[in-house]
Design a protein around this motif. Structure first.
Motif, mmCIF file in Angstrom:
data_model
loop_
_atom_site.group_PDB
_atom_site.id
_atom_site.type_symbol
_atom_site.label_atom_id
_atom_site.label_comp_id
_atom_site.label_asym_id
_atom_site.label_seq_id
_atom_site.Cartn_x
_atom_site.Cartn_y
_atom_site.Cartn_z
ATOM 1 N N ARG A 8 38.033 25.771 39.654
ATOM 2 C CA ARG A 8 37.090 26.880 39.312
ATOM 3 C C ARG A 8 37.313 27.413 37.874
ATOM 4 O O ARG A 8 36.291 27.191 37.012
ATOM 5 C CB ARG A 8 37.108 28.034 40.344
ATOM 6 N N LEU A 12 35.077 26.186 34.339
ATOM 7 C CA LEU A 12 34.371 27.217 33.628
ATOM 8 C C LEU A 12 34.659 27.263 32.349
ATOM 9 O O LEU A 12 34.059 27.215 31.308
ATOM 10 C CB LEU A 12 34.774 28.642 34.115
ATOM 11 N N SER A 13 36.054 27.228 31.994
ATOM 12 C CA SER A 13 36.782 27.207 30.609
ATOM 13 C C SER A 13 36.226 25.907 29.764
ATOM 14 O O SER A 13 35.669 26.127 28.912
ATOM 15 C CB SER A 13 38.197 27.299 30.467
ATOM 16 N N THR A 15 33.618 23.809 30.687
ATOM 17 C CA THR A 15 32.122 23.839 30.460
ATOM 18 C C THR A 15 31.561 24.803 29.406
ATOM 19 O O THR A 15 30.958 24.509 28.666
ATOM 20 C CB THR A 15 31.636 24.171 31.902
ATOM 21 N N TYR A 16 32.233 25.833 29.235
ATOM 22 C CA TYR A 16 31.965 26.976 28.334
ATOM 23 C C TYR A 16 32.197 26.426 26.877
ATOM 24 O O TYR A 16 31.220 26.580 25.945
ATOM 25 C CB TYR A 16 32.641 28.315 28.608
ATOM 26 N N SER A 60 33.242 20.821 38.849
ATOM 27 C CA SER A 60 33.239 22.065 39.797
ATOM 28 C C SER A 60 32.735 21.559 41.111
ATOM 29 O O SER A 60 32.118 20.179 41.198
ATOM 30 C CB SER A 60 31.970 22.835 39.273
ATOM 31 N N ASN A 526 34.510 35.290 32.011
ATOM 32 C CA ASN A 526 35.141 34.995 33.193
ATOM 33 C C ASN A 526 34.025 35.266 34.293
ATOM 34 O O ASN A 526 34.366 35.250 35.486
ATOM 35 C CB ASN A 526 36.453 35.820 33.458
ATOM 36 N N THR A 528 30.684 33.794 36.555
ATOM 37 C CA THR A 528 29.908 32.704 36.687
ATOM 38 C C THR A 528 28.149 33.223 36.875
ATOM 39 O O THR A 528 28.103 34.251 37.187
ATOM 40 C CB THR A 528 30.013 31.749 37.956
ATOM 41 N N GLU A 529 27.314 32.108 36.884
ATOM 42 C CA GLU A 529 26.111 32.466 36.856
ATOM 43 C C GLU A 529 25.826 33.061 38.204
ATOM 44 O O GLU A 529 24.880 34.006 38.415
ATOM 45 C CB GLU A 529 25.119 31.201 36.674
ATOM 46 N N GLY A 587 29.131 38.106 29.398
ATOM 47 C CA GLY A 587 29.950 37.236 30.335
ATOM 48 C C GLY A 587 31.364 37.633 30.964
ATOM 49 O O GLY A 587 31.895 36.695 31.557
#
Length: 628
Positions: A8, A12-13, A15-16, A60, A526, A528-529, A587
């Motif tokens: 996870r 996140l890291s 993709t960002y 993910s 840190n 998520t949507e 974020g």
């Protein structure tokens, strides 16, 4: 459990970083991460396993790669094409038994006997559109506390690529945003129309006409762009082709009885009105204090109870009356909220003025915005404000732009007016005060911190002459060895070369870049949507540390009893955001743990570990969300 959490965080890291669109060396960052550039992406053929081994990327949960003959399809930015996995509805036997702490999942009704109609999955003809959601799973047995070392060992055992450090930070220019107007000197800005001229809403003759300027009519040139002038003429603001105007001197007789443009479109409907918010008109308002008398008072977009509510005030909140003070409805400003209230619900007069002066205006609570200030239809009912407006943009460009707007203002010994007359050091100090920075310390001496040599100066820095107690601010650096200065020898504000004969240095009072991705600090993304909850609105953000200057005494303990921690602690108004509430800002997830005497309503003070950084981060604004 460790693998899932690692995946996870990694997803996140990565993709960002891969989707981040900023004015920064992205290509170099892509090369450092092993991501193909746009030129080479089409040539790379890798299986999912090869791609993940090279880049450290991991999918993910709930997603799969889009493949071409078994190879990952790479996009122009080097990121892989992925798609949600179509999740079929579970059968009754697959429905997990919920634990007491979770909301039970709905049971799937089995298909009645004798019916063989299958349930179409997403993507099949006849399927209803479905929203892909992550189904809750049973509460796992609590595992012992995991150390970073244990996590790394498990990752190696399971052949998961290990990130030994967070991706390098990405920095972007610090920008400033505002909606208020600021006054510039009218000197050297006057012009006359050569013939009858229509003022346009855009830089095109095909665009709407917002005003008409007769032959010989007067306007003031505020900006030059692409063969067009952005002008102001009375209440009309818009664009005129450069060739249609003739510049005139400040002593031209036409300025004694000026003829301004005829308004064809109301300012509120003119899209060019606030294109560039400089004006020759007076924008500094006299402070006419008022306090709210009602328990709750709506601030409206127009003089009617049927109009939109743009903000609210509570009993005792402070506002300033800017216009129509003798009418039933008055136009007020309270913090970032501007609009109309009925005067009968306000307390005004000498007693109020005395109370505010005695208590201090900064200690009063202000109105809470109900709409973004830039979306408020009443914001430009008057151009005046109790606060100085500043240009939008990167902070260095903004400072240079703002200072250059006063070219032509006369130099005046001990003068304090940016438009009517100002001395050399006062000019620099007032420019910086508009941005919340002090050029001098409490004793009136030039700040010690931030000194650099003149050859290291960047546009927007302060140029100082002299040494020791004789040091004074000389001007604001604009590049190419020049500065904007209120010059005693020239008798006005001009652009001059830095005098090589003077003992000089530059003063850098602010950080002009900010980190927007990186290590475990306030800039780390840190959330998520799925974590974003209720939008609490636009908040003013300031920064503090745990030193005696910021907190009165350096205990390191917050008002809620928790110890301060960067990346977690924020000071709030507990009546707006109760202690313990988790919120998302830019974020990052923070916890409301502290309060402050100046932290009221839509204002959050973010804790950082050192005082210098707290000062350098200054003040900005952001939308704040509750965390689900």
């Amino acid at each position: 459990m460790i693998r899932k959490e690692w995946k996870r965080m990694l997803a996140l890291s990565m993709t960002y970083i891969m989707t981040l669109s900023v004015a920064a060396p992205v290509k170099a960052a892509e090369e450092e991460l092993g991501v193909p550039t746009a030129e080479t992406a089409a040539e790379v053929q890798e299986t999912p396993e090869q791609f993940e081994a090279r880049t450290g990327y991991h999918l993910s949960e709930g997603y799969t790669y889009v493949l071409n003959n078994g190879f990952v399809i790479l996009q122009a930015d080097g990121s892989p094409q992925i798609t949600p996995v179509a999740t079929p509805e579970p059968t009754p036997s697959e429905t997990p038994t919920p634990t007491p702490t979770r909301t039970p999942e709905p049971t799937v009704t089995p298909t009645p006997a004798g019916e063989n109609t299958p349930t179409p999955t997403p993507g099949q003809e006849g399927a209803e559109p479905q929203e892909v959601t992550e189904q809750p799973t049973p509460e796992p047995t609590p595992a012992p506390e995991t150390t970073p070392e244990a996590a790394q060992e498990t990752a190696v055992e399971e052949n998961i690529p290990v990130i030994t450090a967070f991706p390098q930070s990405v920095e972007v220019p610090v920008t400033v945003e505002d909606y208020r107007f600021w006054t510039v000197s009218a000197s050297r800005k006057a012009a006359q129309a050569k013939v009858v001229q229509e003022i346009k809403e855009e830089k095109s003759q095909d665009s709407r006409s917002v005003g008409r300027l007769e032959e010989g009519g007067i306007c003031y040139i505020l900006r030059k762009e692409d063969g067009w002038y952005y002008v102001e003429s009375g209440t009309v603001r818009g664009f005129v082709e450069k060739k249609a105007l003739r510049r005139i001197g400040d002593k031209n007789e036409a300025l004694l009885t000026p003829v301004y443009a005829t308004e064809l479109v109301a300012p509120a409907e003119n899209q060019a009105y606030a294109y560039y918010r400089a004006t020759i008109q007076q924008t500094a308002a006299k402070k006419h204090y008022a306090l709210c008398k009602g328990d709750e008072l709506n601030i409206r977009a127009d003089k009617s109870t049927d109009s939109e509510i743009v903000g609210t005030m509570k009993k005792g909140n402070l506002c300033y009356i800017l216009a129509d003070e003798t009418e039933e409805w008055v136009y007020v400003e309270s913090g970032e909220v501007r609009g109309f209230v009925k005067k009968e619900y306000l307390q005004t007069g000498r007693k109020v003025k005395k109370k505010v002066n005695k208590t201090g205006a900064d200690r009063f609570t202000l109105a809470v915005a109900r709409v973004d200030s830039k979306e408020n239809p009443a914001r430009y009912y008057t151009l005046t404000s109790v606060k100085t407006g500043i240009p939008d943009g990167a902070i260095r460009d903004s400072i240079v732009d703002y200072a250059s707007g006063f070219l032509g203002t006369v130099w005046k010994e001990e003068g304090t007016s940016l438009c009517e007359g100002i001395d050399t050091s006062e000019f620099v100090e007032q420019i910086y005060e508009a941005y919340g920075y002090n050029v001098t310390d409490k004793d009136g001496n030039i700040q010690e911190q931030g000194k650099v040599s003149v050859d290291q100066a960047k546009p927007g820095d302060v140029i100082c002459y002299g040494s020791g107690e004789e040091t004074s601010a000389a001007g604001i650096y604009v590049g190419d060895g020049k500065m904007v200065q209120s010059s005693e020898t020239r008798g006005k504000v001009v652009t001059v070369k830095i005098d090589p004969e003077q003992e000089s240095f530059a003063l850098e009072l602010f950080e002009d870049t900010k980190v927007i991705a990186g290590s475990k600090d306030i800039s780390e993304v840190n959330a998520t949507e799925a974590m974003y909850g209720q939008d609490l609105g636009l908040f003013k953000l300031t920064y503090y540390c745990a030193c005696a200057k910021c907190c009165g005494k350096a205990t390191g303990i917050t008002a809620s009893g928790a110890r301060v921690a960067e990346g977690e602690t924020i000071a709030v108004d507990p009546s707006v955001i109760p202690y313990g509430t988790k919120v998302i800002i830019n974020g990052h997830i923070f916890t409301a743990q502290d309060c402050g005497s100046g932290v009221k309503q839509n204002h959050i003070d973010i804790y950082v570990a050192d005082h210098e950084r707290a000062l350098a981060l200054g003040c900005n604004y952001a939308d704040v969300h509750l965390m689900k």
